[in-house]
Design an enzyme around this catalytic site. Structure first.
Site, PDB file in Angstrom:
ATOM      1  N   GLY A  11       0.799  -1.231   0.000  1.00 45.90           N
ATOM      2  CA  GLY A  11       0.000   0.000   0.000  1.00 45.90           C
ATOM      3  C   GLY A  11       0.827   1.275   0.000  1.00 45.90           C
ATOM      4  O   GLY A  11       0.326   2.339   0.405  1.00 45.90           O
ATOM      5  N   ASN A  13       1.882   3.007  -2.616  1.00 51.41           N
ATOM      6  CA  ASN A  13       1.312   3.968  -3.573  1.00 51.41           C
ATOM      7  C   ASN A  13       0.065   4.624  -2.991  1.00 51.41           C
ATOM      8  O   ASN A  13      -0.131   5.834  -3.117  1.00 51.41           O
ATOM      9  CB  ASN A  13       0.973   3.274  -4.898  1.00 51.41           C
ATOM     10  N   LEU A  91      -8.378  -9.444 -10.831  1.00 50.24           N
ATOM     11  CA  LEU A  91      -9.202  -8.698 -11.780  1.00 50.24           C
ATOM     12  C   LEU A  91     -10.432  -8.236 -11.019  1.00 50.24           C
ATOM     13  O   LEU A  91     -11.013  -9.002 -10.244  1.00 50.24           O
ATOM     14  CB  LEU A  91      -9.683  -9.623 -12.898  1.00 50.24           C
ATOM     15  N   ASN A 106      -5.357   2.122 -12.981  1.00 53.97           N
ATOM     16  CA  ASN A 106      -4.386   1.166 -12.453  1.00 53.97           C
ATOM     17  C   ASN A 106      -2.989   1.692 -12.715  1.00 53.97           C
ATOM     18  O   ASN A 106      -2.748   2.385 -13.705  1.00 53.97           O
ATOM     19  CB  ASN A 106      -4.552  -0.184 -13.167  1.00 53.97           C
ATOM     20  N   HIS A 108       0.882   0.338 -13.396  1.00 51.40           N
ATOM     21  CA  HIS A 108       1.645  -0.866 -13.731  1.00 51.40           C
ATOM     22  C   HIS A 108       3.123  -0.490 -13.808  1.00 51.40           C
ATOM     23  O   HIS A 108       3.467   0.514 -14.433  1.00 51.40           O
ATOM     24  CB  HIS A 108       1.156  -1.440 -15.065  1.00 51.40           C
ATOM     25  N   ASP A 149      -4.209  -5.147 -17.608  1.00 45.89           N
ATOM     26  CA  ASP A 149      -3.226  -4.206 -18.172  1.00 45.89           C
ATOM     27  C   ASP A 149      -3.480  -3.794 -19.620  1.00 45.89           C
ATOM     28  O   ASP A 149      -2.543  -3.501 -20.365  1.00 45.89           O
ATOM     29  CB  ASP A 149      -1.797  -4.805 -18.080  1.00 45.89           C
TER      30      ASP A 149
END
Ligand code: GRF
Length: 196
Positions: A11, A13, A91, A106, A108, A149
């Site tokens: 966590g 981010n 997902l 999201n 990545h 993604d």
């Protein structure tokens, strides 16, 4: 803007975004975290920040429809505008994606479309970048659709791969950049500098 996070891991981010909301860098309010790991750092961090934090997974709800309904109930109750996937390894259920179409982001840790899709998570992404001999990797922030993604890319940032890097050192460098870049992207999105 009211932000709802989904996170499976540490966590960090999410924490960077919460800090940026608290100090008014991002014009948004973090209101909810859903984690699929009962002992995740993300759950601990959200609770410490007094953000409504919930563990929901296929263990708490074995039926996919019930799991989606439980997620949607929380998202709607908390008036979430944007869903932020910050290291969420599952997902999202289709029902949630459809309800929040175009409003789910999201992050990545690579330059998509390279090194993305099913199986590309955590250190595996960085190991694949190193194995391919890349000199550059980076970060992608994209809209989430029903595939891993694959949604529309909204921002990317390049991070160098250094001689002698291994997956560990590269992931550390990319993660430090993620904290800054995710905050910067959300800042622009929430003040209208970035239009999707
Ligand atoms: C980050 O590298 C992110 O790009 C990926 O998962 C990791 C999450 O790290 N999707 P943290 O939980 O935010 O520390």
């Amino acid at each position: 803007m009211r932000l709802g996070f989904f996170a499976s891991g540490n966590g960090s981010n999410m924490q960077a975004i919460i800090d940026a909301c608290r100090n008014h860098t991002i014009n948004a309010v973090p209101v909810l975290l859903i984690s699929n790991k009962a002992d995740s750092g993300a759950l601990r961090k959200a609770r410490a920040e007094k953000i409504s934090a919930h563990y929901l997974s296929s263990y708490t709800h074995s039926n996919e429809n019930e799991l989606s309904d439980a997620m949607l109930k929380l998202l709607i109750e908390h008036d979430v505008d944007w869903i932020i996937l910050a290291g969420y390894l599952k997902l999202l259920p289709k029902k949630v994606i459809n309800y929040y179409k175009g409003m789910i982001l999201n992050i990545h840790p690579a330059l998509l479309p390279k090194y993305g899709g099913k199986g590309f998570y955590g250190k595996r992404v960085h190991q694949a970048v190193i194995d391919a001999g890349e000199k550059e990797t980076g970060i992608t922030i994209h809209i989430v659709d029903e595939e891993y993604d694959r949604g529309k890319i909204i921002s990317q940032c390049v991070v160098p791969v250094m001689d002698g890097d291994d997956a560990e050192s590269l992931s550390k460098r990319v993660l430090e950049h993620e904290h800054v870049f995710f905050v910067e992207t959300l800042r622009k999105l929430c003040n209208g500098e970035l239009v999707i």
